[in-house]
Design a protein around this motif. Structure first.
Motif, PDB file in Angstrom:
ATOM      1  N   MET A   1       9.584  30.967  40.969  1.00  0.00           N
ATOM      2  CA  MET A   1      10.705  31.527  40.464  1.00  0.00           C
ATOM      3  C   MET A   1      10.412  33.188  40.340  1.00  0.00           C
ATOM      4  N   THR A   2      11.381  33.852  40.547  1.00  0.00           N
ATOM      5  CA  THR A   2      10.871  35.548  40.717  1.00  0.00           C
ATOM      6  C   THR A   2      11.338  36.139  39.463  1.00  0.00           C
ATOM      7  N   ALA A   3      12.280  35.619  38.641  1.00  0.00           N
ATOM      8  CA  ALA A   3      12.686  36.222  37.650  1.00  0.00           C
ATOM      9  C   ALA A   3      13.310  35.115  36.508  1.00  0.00           C
ATOM     10  N   ARG A   4      13.489  35.777  35.270  1.00  0.00           N
ATOM     11  CA  ARG A   4      14.263  34.851  34.063  1.00  0.00           C
ATOM     12  C   ARG A   4      15.530  35.275  33.748  1.00  0.00           C
ATOM     13  N   LEU A   5      16.420  34.849  33.950  1.00  0.00           N
ATOM     14  CA  LEU A   5      17.780  35.518  33.624  1.00  0.00           C
ATOM     15  C   LEU A   5      18.330  34.670  32.440  1.00  0.00           C
ATOM     16  N   VAL A   6      19.301  35.385  31.588  1.00  0.00           N
ATOM     17  CA  VAL A   6      19.905  34.765  30.401  1.00  0.00           C
ATOM     18  C   VAL A   6      21.252  34.107  30.997  1.00  0.00           C
ATOM     19  N   VAL A   7      21.686  33.262  30.384  1.00  0.00           N
ATOM     20  CA  VAL A   7      23.003  32.464  30.673  1.00  0.00           C
ATOM     21  C   VAL A   7      23.851  33.150  29.641  1.00  0.00           C
ATOM     22  N   GLU A   8      24.829  34.147  30.369  1.00  0.00           N
ATOM     23  CA  GLU A   8      25.684  35.029  29.445  1.00  0.00           C
ATOM     24  C   GLU A   8      26.957  34.044  29.278  1.00  0.00           C
ATOM     25  N   LYS A   9      27.592  33.188  30.128  1.00  0.00           N
ATOM     26  CA  LYS A   9      28.746  32.444  29.922  1.00  0.00           C
ATOM     27  C   LYS A   9      28.456  31.069  30.747  1.00  0.00           C
ATOM     28  N   LYS A  10      29.000  30.087  30.295  1.00  0.00           N
ATOM     29  CA  LYS A  10      29.144  28.881  30.738  1.00  0.00           C
ATOM     30  C   LYS A  10      30.407  28.229  30.663  1.00  0.00           C
ATOM     31  N   GLU A  11      31.182  28.352  31.717  1.00  0.00           N
ATOM     32  CA  GLU A  11      32.687  27.921  31.669  1.00  0.00           C
ATOM     33  C   GLU A  11      32.896  26.624  32.540  1.00  0.00           C
ATOM     34  N   THR A  12      33.893  25.832  32.166  1.00  0.00           N
ATOM     35  CA  THR A  12      34.563  24.985  33.086  1.00  0.00           C
ATOM     36  C   THR A  12      35.393  25.456  34.158  1.00  0.00           C
ATOM     37  N   ALA A  13      35.009  25.115  35.255  1.00  0.00           N
ATOM     38  CA  ALA A  13      35.871  25.313  36.410  1.00  0.00           C
ATOM     39  C   ALA A  13      36.781  24.524  36.987  1.00  0.00           C
ATOM     40  N   ALA A  14      36.289  23.111  36.696  1.00  0.00           N
ATOM     41  CA  ALA A  14      37.191  21.933  37.250  1.00  0.00           C
ATOM     42  C   ALA A  14      36.532  20.726  36.614  1.00  0.00           C
ATOM     43  N   ASP A  15      37.104  19.703  36.730  1.00  0.00           N
ATOM     44  CA  ASP A  15      36.544  18.370  36.237  1.00  0.00           C
ATOM     45  C   ASP A  15      35.168  18.190  36.921  1.00  0.00           C
ATOM     46  N   GLY A  16      34.145  18.397  36.053  1.00  0.00           N
ATOM     47  CA  GLY A  16      32.761  17.773  36.383  1.00  0.00           C
ATOM     48  C   GLY A  16      32.007  19.211  37.096  1.00  0.00           C
ATOM     49  N   VAL A  17      32.803  20.590  36.949  1.00  0.00           N
ATOM     50  CA  VAL A  17      32.332  21.670  37.380  1.00  0.00           C
ATOM     51  C   VAL A  17      32.198  22.848  36.434  1.00  0.00           C
ATOM     52  N   VAL A  18      31.130  23.458  36.312  1.00  0.00           N
ATOM     53  CA  VAL A  18      30.819  24.436  35.267  1.00  0.00           C
ATOM     54  C   VAL A  18      30.511  25.622  36.337  1.00  0.00           C
ATOM     55  N   VAL A  19      30.600  26.809  35.591  1.00  0.00           N
ATOM     56  CA  VAL A  19      30.186  27.974  36.341  1.00  0.00           C
ATOM     57  C   VAL A  19      29.333  28.878  35.175  1.00  0.00           C
ATOM     58  N   LEU A  20      28.367  29.087  35.947  1.00  0.00           N
ATOM     59  CA  LEU A  20      27.252  29.831  35.045  1.00  0.00           C
ATOM     60  C   LEU A  20      27.397  31.491  35.326  1.00  0.00           C
ATOM     61  N   THR A  21      27.334  32.383  34.413  1.00  0.00           N
ATOM     62  CA  THR A  21      27.132  33.751  34.676  1.00  0.00           C
ATOM     63  C   THR A  21      25.737  34.083  34.238  1.00  0.00           C
ATOM     64  N   LEU A  22      24.914  34.472  35.065  1.00  0.00           N
ATOM     65  CA  LEU A  22      23.464  34.944  34.688  1.00  0.00           C
ATOM     66  C   LEU A  22      23.424  36.528  34.620  1.00  0.00           C
ATOM     67  N   ARG A  23      22.698  36.819  33.666  1.00  0.00           N
ATOM     68  CA  ARG A  23      22.272  38.532  33.681  1.00  0.00           C
ATOM     69  C   ARG A  23      20.928  38.667  33.187  1.00  0.00           C
TER      70      ARG A  23
END
Length: 310
Positions: A1-23
């Motif tokens: 791994m080349t970096a450690r990022l923070v999970v800024e958001k975790k959102e449901t996009a569909a049944d069984g699918v989440v979207v992570l926003t990393l910063r």
């Protein structure tokens, strides 16, 4: 791994699918990427998985990835869905791109299920370039399909095909109307195999991204051979049934790797001599013919010795 990022958001996009926003924790800009690129994500120690970037390449402050829960998986998606929370940090490697969008006046995009993720930024790039493009996107049901808002955003260009409403996409008709447009496809293995086969028959320029090895990709002889490390001249034996990656690790070399089945590209290594026996599901026919790189997790050798750029 080349970096450690923070999970800024975790959102449901569909049944069984989440979207992570990393910063980046410091707020720094993240490395550039292009449509089709993916990240190596380490949500917990020892869990490394690949996820396509589905955000905006021009938005340098964040990365976005969509993660499908896979009940039969190895635990990575379950951890993301059930344990990972906003404010947690994750290891990130990359981005890397083995599914790059070529310059063309038009495109045909075909997506199945979570395979829509790398297509999202491709659609945006094609639209921004004024290209003539079309997207056919299938899934089990409308509720299981992420990013369906693309159909509202681009009326007339996006065809949604929920299987429970409309059956499977008519690939023969879809590909038959591709003309000279390159075809980009990502999704389940059956969809990819069908598009590859029909595309070859029609003489289309087909680009695929696989989450699992292509059917038969890992088949072939498991004979022993040697690898020479160009940097030191050291010669190692790769025993029958042992991968190049395992032989290198056994000799004390630290190698970047993840999927160990020839689908992610993390272990791509330069070849300076000899003829690789490619068994990955990433390289194009031209790249295989050039023989100057190989995925050491699965590919072997057609010659008694390979010289690696290590």
């Amino acid at each position: 791994m080349t970096a450690r990022l923070v999970v800024e958001k975790k959102e449901t996009a569909a049944d069984g699918v989440v979207v992570l926003t990393l910063r980046d924790p410091s707020g720094a800009d993240l490395p550039e990427w292009t449509p089709g690129a993916h990240l190596d994500l380490e949500p917990a120690a020892g869990l490394v998985r690949q996820y396509s970037l589905c955000g905006d390449p021009h938005e340098r402050s964040v990365y976005r990835v969509a993660v499908l829960r896979e009940p039969g998986g190895r635990g990575g998606s379950a951890h993301v869905h059930d344990v990972l929370a906003e404010g947690d940090t994750v290891g990130v490697g990359g981005p890397r791109n083995h599914f790059a969008l070529v310059d063309a006046p038009g495109y045909l995009f075909v997506a199945g299920g979570i395979g829509i993720t790398p297509i999202v930024p491709m659609v945006a790039a094609a639209q921004a370039a004024g290209a003539d493009w079309r997207l056919v996107y299938g899934g089990r049901s409308r509720s299981s399909m992420a990013f369906t808002e693309l159909a509202e955003r681009h009326p007339g260009r996006v065809e949604l095909v929920p299987q429970d409403e409309a059956g499977l996409p008519d690939l023969a008709a879809v590909l038959g109307a591709a003309g000279d447009r390159p075809v980009y496809c990502c999704g389940p293995g059956g969809l990819l195999d069908a598009v590859a086969g029909m595309g070859a028959e029609l003489g289309l320029d087909v680009h695929l991204e696989r989450f699992t090895p292509a059917d038969g990709a890992l088949d072939g002889p498991q004979d022993a051979f040697e690898v020479e490390l160009a940097g030191s001249g050291r010669v190692l034996e790769v025993p029958a049934g042992c991968s190049v990656l395992e032989a290198l690790e056994g000799a004390g070399l630290t190698m970047l790797s993840s999927c160990r089945e020839g689908t992610c590209g993390t272990c791509e290594t330069g070849v300076l001599g000899g003829e690789p026996d490619h068994r990955d599901s990433l390289l194009s026919d031209d790249e295989r013919a050039a023989g100057d790189v190989m995925m050491v997790c699965v590919s072997r050798s057609r010659s008694p010795r390979l010289v690696l750029d290590l």
